[in-house]
Scaffold this motif. Structure first.
Motif: not given
Length: 727
Positions: A51-52, A76-77, A135-140
């Motif tokens: 979620e950033g 939030a970043i 391939d699920n987005f987990r963040g940066y």
């Protein structure tokens, strides 16, 4: 290593083979290495969730920011890492939020990071989106390097290339880039913008008398005043020296621009306090508007420059809009200067004398000496044309001294009760030795000092007032009288009157013209000036009185003397001597009963639109509210027409009177002043509209308008008879 291999090795008592290279790092070893990297200042580390939100910030980063992890983790970043504004000198880059939303790689992303101590650090981020096995987005996951020192240096360099170091305004380079970019973008969106060029009047005098540090301080104060007037309407910049520029997007209303320019002139003309000393300067403003006066930056700048030159030539301390006629005027001015020098060498300039009359008795109390020049080729040339040319170099010094000597000689032949007034330019006045020149003229002629009046405009107050004060005191010691000319139109010398140098105030004709019109505030201004003068023991002169109703008003308001065509036009010395041959000098008023709106006598071809026809007519005269034209027959009173003054200036009009081939027009909307003695429409038809009508932009000129092609396209019978306009 496989367990089966170890078992068989023990069983055979053979040594177990060892893997080549260093032993693999365990998890505690990896953490230790990352810590060492941070300690060496090589980098810092961060991570987010899907979620950033910030989920990790390494110890070094927390120390740098002076924050506890609890205060940042979970935010939030984009709140922790903030985008850098382009105005701060940062390279152009996509916003962090955009890249995060697109799940793009972060490469050399520069961000501002507020610290707990209230300061800001600048970091360079690198990061990659993290995907799991499905391939699920987990963040940066990313790293950061503090580049604050480097960034501050690069920002300073970038700022210096864009900002004037002395005033903090945009510099020439930035203004040029902004203007080019704006005109390019506005052509696509068919928007307009105005460009003002400013030049300070008498700034060199401040530099010369008070020193360059004082001049620098003055420029800073000018920049502050300009910025406070323009505010968010546009961008103010300094081109260099005493030249400034104002860029005003989406402005083409010449009435609004004229009001803004006038406020700038008035504000910059107020006194300045510099190191405990008082100085006054002025400014002139030239205005050009895109797309009417130029489509490219260079073209628009040249137009504004020509308008500025015209403003300075007119009298300084004013503004002027660009017109196509200024191009021709610039070349004529150069030729006029050469011919004027020849005329001075040949003693072709003569003096004429206009009386200043007591309105109670009609007796002449004084004559003002006025320069006249008759050129063999051009005929009579107006002082409004050649005096500004002379002012631009030292020629005005020669002309002024000649006029002073001749006026003193001529006045000696008049009755002792009549004084002579001689105009003094600011350049003459501040020139070292001016007192000696006045004393020499008096001695050579034998004229008593009390019969000589020196008329000085408010422009003499520009510069170092201590020097000006000293000159005034020297002149008063001679016994001559001093008059303040064109009062109220220049550099706000109201407070300066208390010094008591002046014997007379001349109320400028701009306050007299039209003072009898309903709703005009000039009568109140005249009353106030007269009251001020009486309180200070000074005489007042109402200039430019031409109509009987104006004469009655200034007489009722208490003006001591009146000057204007209502009494007399300027006279030659021979005419003066003829009229005073009987030992007295009286002038009886003679003029129209009421003031008429100021009209400019003109003789040029313009256009007239009626229904679907375009006619050529001659414009004879022009005022703010109407005009007279010739060239058409059969035009009945009450006809609605559109007068085309050229360059997109269309004026909705009605015929209010007519003769066989002449019509008087009344305008639906009054014209406005162009700042240099002419009139213009507040708005113009955009060249973009003209282009849409099928007319190439390059072909636009006088008489062009969206329906000009009717001349060829329409074959209906015209209602009026077009007469031959050949001259």
């Amino acid at each position: 290593m496989p367990l089966g291999f170890l078992k068989s090795a023990r069983e055979s008592n053979r040594p177990v083979p060892q893997p080549e290279g260093p032993a693999p790092l365990v998890r505690s070893d990896r953490s230790e290495v990352l810590g060492e990297v941070e300690e060496l200042g090589i980098g810092m580390f961060w991570a987010t969730d899907a979620e950033g939100r910030l989920t990790f910030l390494s110890k070094r980063a927390l120390v740098e920011l002076g924050s506890e992890a609890e205060s940042l983790i979970g935010n939030a970043i984009t709140q922790v890492f903030q985008d850098v504004e382009a105005e701060d000198g940062a390279p152009t880059q996509r916003s962090l939020a955009f890249k995060l939303k697109a799940r793009s790689k972060l490469e050399e992303q520069i961000v501002a990071v507020p610290t707990a101590r209230g300061s800001t650090r600048w970091w360079r981020l690198n990061g990659r989106p993290l995907l799991d096995a499905q391939d699920n987005f987990r963040g940066y996951r990313g790293s950061a390097v503090d580049i604050s020192a480097q960034y501050a240096y690069e920002t300073q360099v970038a700022r210096q290339s864009q900002v004037d170091e002395l005033t903090g305004l945009a510099n020439r380079r930035k203004l040029g880039e902004r203007l080019k970019a704006m005109l390019s973008a506005f052509r696509v969106s068919q928007r307009s913008c105005a460009l003002m060029m400013l030049d300070l009047d008498r700034f060199k005098q401040v530099n010369d008398t008070m020193g360059h540090p004082a001049g620098d301080e003055l420029l800073k104060q000018v920049a502050q005043r300009l910025s406070s007037i323009v505010k968010d309407y546009g961008e103010v910049g300094r081109l260099g020296g005493d030249e400034f520029q104002v860029l005003l997007p989406d402005m083409d209303d010449r009435g609004t621009l004229g009001e803004l320019a006038n406020r700038i002139v008035q504000s910059l003309s107020q006194p300045y306090q510099i190191n405990g000393r008082r100085a006054i300067i002025g400014t002139s403003v030239g205005i050009a508007i895109a797309p009417y006066d130029g489509l490219e930056a260079d073209e628009l700048t040249r137009s504004a420059d020509m308008a500025l030159y015209s403003a300075k030539e007119t009298r300084g301390g004013t503004f002027c809009f660009f017109t196509s006629e200024l191009r021709d005027a610039a070349s004529k001015t150069a030729m006029l200067g050469d011919r004027l020098r020849d005329a001075v060498d040949r003693d072709e300039l003569k003096l004429a004398y206009q009386p200043l009359v007591d309105p109670a008795t009609n007796e002449v109390k004084c004559f003002e000496a006025l320069l006249r020049w008759h050129d063999e080729e051009e005929g009579d040339i107006s002082p409004a044309l050649f005096i500004p040319v002379a002012e631009n170099d030292d020629l005005i010094i020669r002309i002024g001294e000649m006029a002073l000597r001749q006026a003193c000689i001529d006045a000696l032949s008049w009755p002792e009760t009549i004084k002579v007034a001689v105009n003094v330019s600011a350049k003459q006045f501040i020139r070292p030795g001016y007192r000696k020149a006045v004393a020499a003229a008096l001695q050579a002629s034998g004229l008593p000092p009390g019969r000589l009046e020196l008329e000085i405009t408010e422009s003499v107050f520009v510069g170092d007032l201590e020097t000006v004060d000293a000159i005034f005191r020297d002149l008063k010691k001679l016994g001559v009288r001093l008059a303040l000319d064109d009062f109220g139109t220049g550099y706000s010398s109201l407070g300066y009157l208390k010094h008591g140098h002046f014997n007379k105030i001349k109320i400028d004709q701009s306050f007299v013209r039209g003072c009898t019109e309903n709703g005009d505030i000039n009568p109140a201004i005249i009353t106030a000036i007269v009251a001020l003068a009486k309180a200070l023991g000074m005489e007042t002169v109402a200039e430019g009185v031409e109509a009987m109703d104006e004469l009655e008003l200034v007489r009722e308001r208490g003006a001591d003397l009146v000057q204007g065509y209502i009494y007399s036009r300027p006279l030659t010395q021979e005419q003066v001597l003829t009229q005073i041959a009987d030992g007295t000098m009286k002038c009886n008023p003679d003029g129209p009963p009421r003031h008429r709106a100021e009209r400019i006598t003109i003789f040029r071809k313009v256009g007239l639109i009626h229904e679907d026809h375009y006619y050529d007519v001659i414009l004879r005269n022009l005022s703010k509210t109407g005009a007279r034209i010739t060239g058409l027959a059969g035009v009945p009173v009450g006809t609605d027409v559109v007068l085309d003054l050229g360059h997109g200036q269309l004026v909705v009009s009605k015929v209010v009177n007519a003769t066989e081939n002449s019509q008087g027009l009344k305008f639906e909307t009054p014209l406005i002043s162009d700042g240099s003695g002419g009139f213009m429409t507040r708005h113009r038809i955009s060249p973009y509209s003209l282009a849409e009508a099928g007319i190439p932009l390059a072909a636009l000129g006088a008489g062009a308008f969206p329906l000009a092609k009717w001349r060829e396209a329409h074959k209906s019978v015209p209602k009026f008879v077009q007469m031959d306009l050949s001259i």
